[in-house]
Design a protein around this motif. Structure first.
Motif, PDB file in Angstrom:
ATOM      1  N   HIS A 184      41.772 -23.905  31.544  1.00 45.06           N
ATOM      2  CA  HIS A 184      41.640 -24.186  32.972  1.00 45.06           C
ATOM      3  C   HIS A 184      42.105 -22.989  33.803  1.00 45.06           C
ATOM      4  CE1 HIS A 184      41.325 -26.664  36.547  1.00 45.06           C
ATOM      5  NE2 HIS A 184      42.547 -26.292  36.891  1.00 45.06           N
ATOM      6  N   VAL A 185      43.239 -22.413  33.449  1.00 42.86           N
ATOM      7  CA  VAL A 185      43.757 -21.230  34.155  1.00 42.86           C
ATOM      8  C   VAL A 185      42.755 -20.081  34.065  1.00 42.86           C
ATOM      9  CG1 VAL A 185      45.555 -19.439  34.101  1.00 42.86           C
ATOM     10  CG2 VAL A 185      46.187 -21.862  33.925  1.00 42.86           C
ATOM     11  N   VAL A 186      42.231 -19.838  32.868  1.00 39.79           N
ATOM     12  CA  VAL A 186      41.259 -18.761  32.674  1.00 39.79           C
ATOM     13  C   VAL A 186      39.980 -19.057  33.458  1.00 39.79           C
ATOM     14  CG1 VAL A 186      39.788 -17.623  30.952  1.00 39.79           C
ATOM     15  CG2 VAL A 186      42.213 -18.007  30.473  1.00 39.79           C
ATOM     16  N   GLY A 187      39.563 -20.300  33.484  1.00 39.23           N
ATOM     17  CA  GLY A 187      38.376 -20.678  34.243  1.00 39.23           C
ATOM     18  C   GLY A 187      38.534 -20.409  35.729  1.00 39.23           C
ATOM     19  N   ILE A 188      39.698 -20.708  36.262  1.00 32.87           N
ATOM     20  CA  ILE A 188      39.967 -20.412  37.673  1.00 32.87           C
ATOM     21  C   ILE A 188      39.906 -18.910  37.907  1.00 32.87           C
ATOM     22  CG2 ILE A 188      41.740 -20.431  39.483  1.00 32.87           C
ATOM     23  CD1 ILE A 188      42.665 -23.141  38.268  1.00 32.87           C
ATOM     24  N   ALA A 189      40.539 -18.142  37.013  1.00 38.56           N
ATOM     25  CA  ALA A 189      40.543 -16.683  37.163  1.00 38.56           C
ATOM     26  C   ALA A 189      39.119 -16.133  37.140  1.00 38.56           C
ATOM     27  CB  ALA A 189      41.385 -16.045  36.065  1.00 38.56           C
ATOM     28  N   ARG A 190      38.297 -16.646  36.245  1.00 38.13           N
ATOM     29  CA  ARG A 190      36.903 -16.179  36.163  1.00 38.13           C
ATOM     30  C   ARG A 190      36.105 -16.565  37.410  1.00 38.13           C
ATOM     31  NH1 ARG A 190      36.390 -17.816  29.912  1.00 38.13           N
ATOM     32  NH2 ARG A 190      36.722 -15.752  29.012  1.00 38.13           N
ATOM     33  N   ALA A 191      36.404 -17.713  37.981  1.00 38.09           N
ATOM     34  CA  ALA A 191      35.690 -18.148  39.185  1.00 38.09           C
ATOM     35  C   ALA A 191      36.053 -17.296  40.393  1.00 38.09           C
ATOM     36  CB  ALA A 191      35.987 -19.620  39.466  1.00 38.09           C
TER      37      ALA A 191
ATOM     38  N   ALA B 220      51.738 -27.713  29.779  1.00 36.89           N
ATOM     39  CA  ALA B 220      50.571 -28.562  30.061  1.00 36.89           C
ATOM     40  C   ALA B 220      51.002 -29.788  30.859  1.00 36.89           C
ATOM     41  CB  ALA B 220      49.881 -28.957  28.768  1.00 36.89           C
ATOM     42  N   ALA B 221      52.219 -30.265  30.637  1.00 34.76           N
ATOM     43  CA  ALA B 221      52.730 -31.416  31.387  1.00 34.76           C
ATOM     44  C   ALA B 221      53.119 -31.042  32.821  1.00 34.76           C
ATOM     45  CB  ALA B 221      53.935 -32.018  30.664  1.00 34.76           C
ATOM     46  N   HIS B 222      53.413 -29.774  33.039  1.00 40.27           N
ATOM     47  CA  HIS B 222      53.777 -29.264  34.376  1.00 40.27           C
ATOM     48  C   HIS B 222      52.981 -27.978  34.621  1.00 40.27           C
ATOM     49  CE1 HIS B 222      57.049 -27.665  37.269  1.00 40.27           C
ATOM     50  NE2 HIS B 222      56.287 -28.530  37.915  1.00 40.27           N
ATOM     51  N   PRO B 223      51.663 -28.107  34.836  1.00 39.83           N
ATOM     52  CA  PRO B 223      50.804 -26.920  34.975  1.00 39.83           C
ATOM     53  C   PRO B 223      50.972 -26.226  36.323  1.00 39.83           C
ATOM     54  CG  PRO B 223      49.519 -28.900  35.315  1.00 39.83           C
ATOM     55  CD  PRO B 223      50.912 -29.351  34.924  1.00 39.83           C
ATOM     56  N   LEU B 224      50.508 -25.013  36.378  1.00 39.83           N
ATOM     57  CA  LEU B 224      50.502 -24.286  37.646  1.00 39.83           C
ATOM     58  C   LEU B 224      49.489 -24.920  38.589  1.00 39.83           C
ATOM     59  CD1 LEU B 224      50.480 -20.554  36.493  1.00 39.83           C
ATOM     60  CD2 LEU B 224      52.380 -21.833  37.471  1.00 39.83           C
ATOM     61  N   PRO B 225      49.809 -24.997  39.863  1.00 45.15           N
ATOM     62  CA  PRO B 225      48.821 -25.485  40.831  1.00 45.15           C
ATOM     63  C   PRO B 225      47.610 -24.535  40.887  1.00 45.15           C
ATOM     64  CG  PRO B 225      51.027 -25.483  41.780  1.00 45.15           C
ATOM     65  CD  PRO B 225      51.117 -24.747  40.479  1.00 45.15           C
ATOM     66  N   ASP B 226      46.430 -25.111  40.990  1.00 46.69           N
ATOM     67  CA  ASP B 226      45.210 -24.304  41.027  1.00 46.69           C
ATOM     68  C   ASP B 226      45.244 -23.263  42.133  1.00 46.69           C
ATOM     69  OD1 ASP B 226      44.356 -25.944  38.981  1.00 46.69           O
ATOM     70  OD2 ASP B 226      42.681 -26.822  40.093  1.00 46.69           O
ATOM     71  N   ASP B 227      45.734 -23.637  43.310  1.00 47.75           N
ATOM     72  CA  ASP B 227      45.736 -22.689  44.425  1.00 47.75           C
ATOM     73  C   ASP B 227      46.663 -21.505  44.163  1.00 47.75           C
ATOM     74  OD1 ASP B 227      47.915 -24.549  44.783  1.00 47.75           O
ATOM     75  OD2 ASP B 227      48.092 -23.920  46.860  1.00 47.75           O
ATOM     76  N   VAL B 228      47.708 -21.716  43.374  1.00 46.93           N
ATOM     77  CA  VAL B 228      48.602 -20.600  43.027  1.00 46.93           C
ATOM     78  C   VAL B 228      47.906 -19.663  42.042  1.00 46.93           C
ATOM     79  CG1 VAL B 228      50.802 -19.960  41.961  1.00 46.93           C
ATOM     80  CG2 VAL B 228      50.701 -21.902  43.532  1.00 46.93           C
TER      81      VAL B 228
END
Length: 114
Positions: free
Chosen positions: A21-28, A92-100
């Motif tokens: 998910h983190v990598v997907g956000i970075a790619r987007a 994974a239980a406390h992931p980074l917020p997408d906006d961050v």
């Protein structure tokens, strides 16, 4: 698949999904990234320079923006997360917020392209 995708494929869930998910956000956010290694870790690169790296450790996941200034810039928004000069740790239980994550990628992109 590339270095990043291959390294994530071997991880158990839910860590794999969280880092994907983190990598997907970075790619987007930075659409013209490539995959490679930087400082011994799988990383997305932009213009040949490391953009972000992601790693799973025994008890946490990490994103490496390869920039102390980027970590410092987002630190006020990361109360409850473990930070150091070059990394942000989460689970994974406390992931980074997408906006961050988006902000990390935008800030690092600006550094690379200045």
């Amino acid at each position: 698949m590339g270095v990043v995708d291959d390294s994530l494929a071997d991880l158990p869930e839910p860590d794999r999904g969280c880092l994907q998910h983190v990598v997907g956000i970075a790619r987007a956010v930075a659409r013209d990234t490539t995959e490679g290694m930087s400082y011994g870790m799988p990383a997305l690169k932009l213009d040949g320079k490391p953009l972000v790296g992601v790693v799973a450790a025994a008890k946490h996941l990490s994103i490496f923006p390869f920039s102390p200034a980027v970590v410092e810039a987002v630190a006020p928004r990361l109360e409850g997360f473990s930070l150091s000069k070059g990394t942000i740790r989460f689970t994974a239980a406390h992931p980074l917020p997408d906006d961050v994550v988006e902000e990390i990628v935008r800030l690092r992109t600006a550094e690379i392209r200045k």
